[in-house]
Design an enzyme around this catalytic site. Structure first.
Site, mmCIF file in Angstrom:
data_model
loop_
_atom_site.group_PDB
_atom_site.id
_atom_site.type_symbol
_atom_site.label_atom_id
_atom_site.label_comp_id
_atom_site.label_asym_id
_atom_site.label_seq_id
_atom_site.Cartn_x
_atom_site.Cartn_y
_atom_site.Cartn_z
ATOM 1 N N LYS A 62 66.925 19.565 55.292
ATOM 2 C CA LYS A 62 65.808 19.642 54.340
ATOM 3 C C LYS A 62 64.607 20.281 55.015
ATOM 4 O O LYS A 62 64.453 20.251 56.242
ATOM 5 C CB LYS A 62 65.440 18.248 53.797
ATOM 6 C CG LYS A 62 65.024 17.203 54.850
ATOM 7 C CD LYS A 62 63.580 17.266 55.270
ATOM 8 C CE LYS A 62 63.247 16.183 56.304
ATOM 9 N NZ LYS A 62 61.970 16.454 57.014
ATOM 10 N N PRO A 67 70.117 21.087 64.020
ATOM 11 C CA PRO A 67 69.723 20.624 65.352
ATOM 12 C C PRO A 67 69.084 19.249 65.321
ATOM 13 O O PRO A 67 68.327 18.917 64.405
ATOM 14 C CB PRO A 67 68.717 21.693 65.818
ATOM 15 C CG PRO A 67 68.203 22.299 64.553
ATOM 16 C CD PRO A 67 69.345 22.267 63.580
ATOM 17 N N GLY A 110 66.456 16.412 66.419
ATOM 18 C CA GLY A 110 65.052 16.499 66.802
ATOM 19 C C GLY A 110 64.378 17.736 66.266
ATOM 20 O O GLY A 110 63.443 18.256 66.858
ATOM 21 N N GLY A 164 63.264 18.026 62.852
ATOM 22 C CA GLY A 164 62.471 17.809 61.651
ATOM 23 C C GLY A 164 63.165 18.227 60.376
ATOM 24 O O GLY A 164 62.530 18.424 59.337
ATOM 25 N N LEU A 165 64.490 18.357 60.441
ATOM 26 C CA LEU A 165 65.270 18.805 59.284
ATOM 27 C C LEU A 165 66.084 17.686 58.639
ATOM 28 O O LEU A 165 66.854 17.933 57.701
ATOM 29 C CB LEU A 165 66.207 19.944 59.698
ATOM 30 C CG LEU A 165 65.515 21.192 60.259
ATOM 31 C CD1 LEU A 165 66.554 22.202 60.759
ATOM 32 C CD2 LEU A 165 64.610 21.836 59.225
ATOM 33 N N GLY A 166 65.935 16.466 59.143
ATOM 34 C CA GLY A 166 66.585 15.316 58.519
ATOM 35 C C GLY A 166 68.080 15.228 58.743
ATOM 36 O O GLY A 166 68.778 14.574 57.959
ATOM 37 N N GLY A 167 68.599 15.839 59.796
ATOM 38 C CA GLY A 167 70.045 15.882 59.990
ATOM 39 C C GLY A 167 70.707 14.522 60.069
ATOM 40 O O GLY A 167 71.713 14.270 59.393
ATOM 41 N N GLY A 168 70.162 13.615 60.874
ATOM 42 C CA GLY A 168 70.766 12.290 60.998
ATOM 43 C C GLY A 168 70.750 11.523 59.696
ATOM 44 O O GLY A 168 71.719 10.833 59.342
ATOM 45 N N SER A 184 70.636 12.861 56.655
ATOM 46 C CA SER A 184 71.554 13.521 55.733
ATOM 47 C C SER A 184 72.999 13.178 56.053
ATOM 48 O O SER A 184 73.827 12.974 55.153
ATOM 49 C CB SER A 184 71.341 15.032 55.790
ATOM 50 O OG SER A 184 72.058 15.689 54.778
ATOM 51 N N ASP A 212 63.994 8.830 55.569
ATOM 52 C CA ASP A 212 64.441 10.071 54.922
ATOM 53 C C ASP A 212 65.738 9.884 54.137
ATOM 54 O O ASP A 212 66.082 10.721 53.298
ATOM 55 C CB ASP A 212 64.640 11.174 55.962
ATOM 56 C CG ASP A 212 63.334 11.796 56.434
ATOM 57 O OD1 ASP A 212 62.276 11.440 55.881
ATOM 58 O OD2 ASP A 212 63.376 12.616 57.372
#
Length: 293
Positions: free
Chosen positions: A12, A96, A98, A100-104, A106, A138
């Protein structure tokens, strides 16, 4: 019997991220627009008979023993009252850590969707909120907005207030991944100290009021007035982030900022051709970047 379900977890971006002072419970209220983009992690979830347990494997990184996927699995079983047996998750990372894209977050929501499919159920909004409250702020957005292609919402509170809005399909992004990692904990700590605390070294950008965010989002990108409270603080600490913003501006991005608590920086371009040309130019300079929509 063994079965397998494949799910995808979208990254995101944040358009406007206003972080308010810390609350008495230790959380911060935010005001933001979240939008899913085409950059995705892949989860291959395998179910086998046996005692309830979730194991996670990822070739590209070492995950902590307590991670968002384990937490989501436990929260799903608690909220649903169902037993899923031995669950193995093969996580193929493209987002990636850390960044700021909300990977964990999501990834956690994607596992919940896989568990719903396995049990042939659809959790209620209240149940999804119950899971999100145990995993991370998130996650509220992802469990409600990453089930289809219209993943866009006004987000407020600690992240639990999610109001879906129509997603723009005319936005073309270039994401730069600076060689620094900003933890969410560190970023909020800096906000508490430098923006709202006794040091007050960074000016507080108030930005648009929450009620105007959607109308600004609908404007031509060049007219956006969005801010990110984290940006000034983290760009001061990590010059690589500020340099990435400069690189995108040099490629004629219509709007640039950091996403979330960093360190990924994104630029919005007028067309796919412009964005792809920017990627080619940046990669020619050795800059790690991707195109996304």
């Amino acid at each position: 019997m063994k079965s397998e379900i494949r799910e995808y977890a979208s990254a995101k971006l944040n358009f406007n991220l206003r972080v308010l002072p810390v609350r008495k419970d230790g959380f911060h209220d935010i005001e933001s627009i979240f939008q899913t983009i085409s950059l995705k992690d892949e989860l291959v979830v395998t179910f086998e008979e046996g005692e309830d347990h979730c194991s996670v494997h990822c070739d590209s990184m070492i995950l902590p023993q307590k991670n968002t996927l384990n937490m989501a699995f436990n929260a799903f079983e608690k909220v649903s009252g169902l037993h899923s047996g031995r669950v193995s998750v093969e996580l193929i990372k493209k987002i990636p850590a850390g960044g700021g894209l909300g990977g964990g977050s999501s990834d956690a929501a994607a596992l919940v969707r896989a568990l719903e499919k396995f049990h042939d159920i659809k959790l209620t909004d209240s149940q999804l909120d119950g899971i999100a409250s145990e995993v991370g702020s998130d996650v509220f957005f992802f469990v409600h907005c990453d089930r289809d292609s219209d993943g866009c919402a006004l987000v407020s509170g600690r992240g639990e207030n999610v109001k879906k809005i129509a997603k723009r399909t005319d936005l073309h992004f270039v994401l730069i991944f600076p060689r620094v990692a900003s933890s969410t904990k560190e970023a909020y700590s800096l906000i508490d100290t430098v923006v709202y605390g006794s040091e007050k070294k960074s000016p507080l950008e108030k930005g648009p009021v929450f009620g105007d965010l959607e109308s600004i989002y609908r404007l031509a990108v060049g007219k956006w007035s969005f801010i990110n409270t984290f940006s000034v603080v983290l760009m001061t600490r990590y010059p690589e982030i500020a340099e990435s913003v400069k690189e995108l501006k040099n490629q004629n991005a219509l709007f640039c900022d950091m996403s979330g608590s960093g360190s990924t920086v994104f630029g919005v371009f007028a067309s796919r051709e412009d964005a792809e040309a920017a990627v080619q130019n940046l990669q020619g300079k050795g800059i790690n970047c991707v195109y996304a929509v």
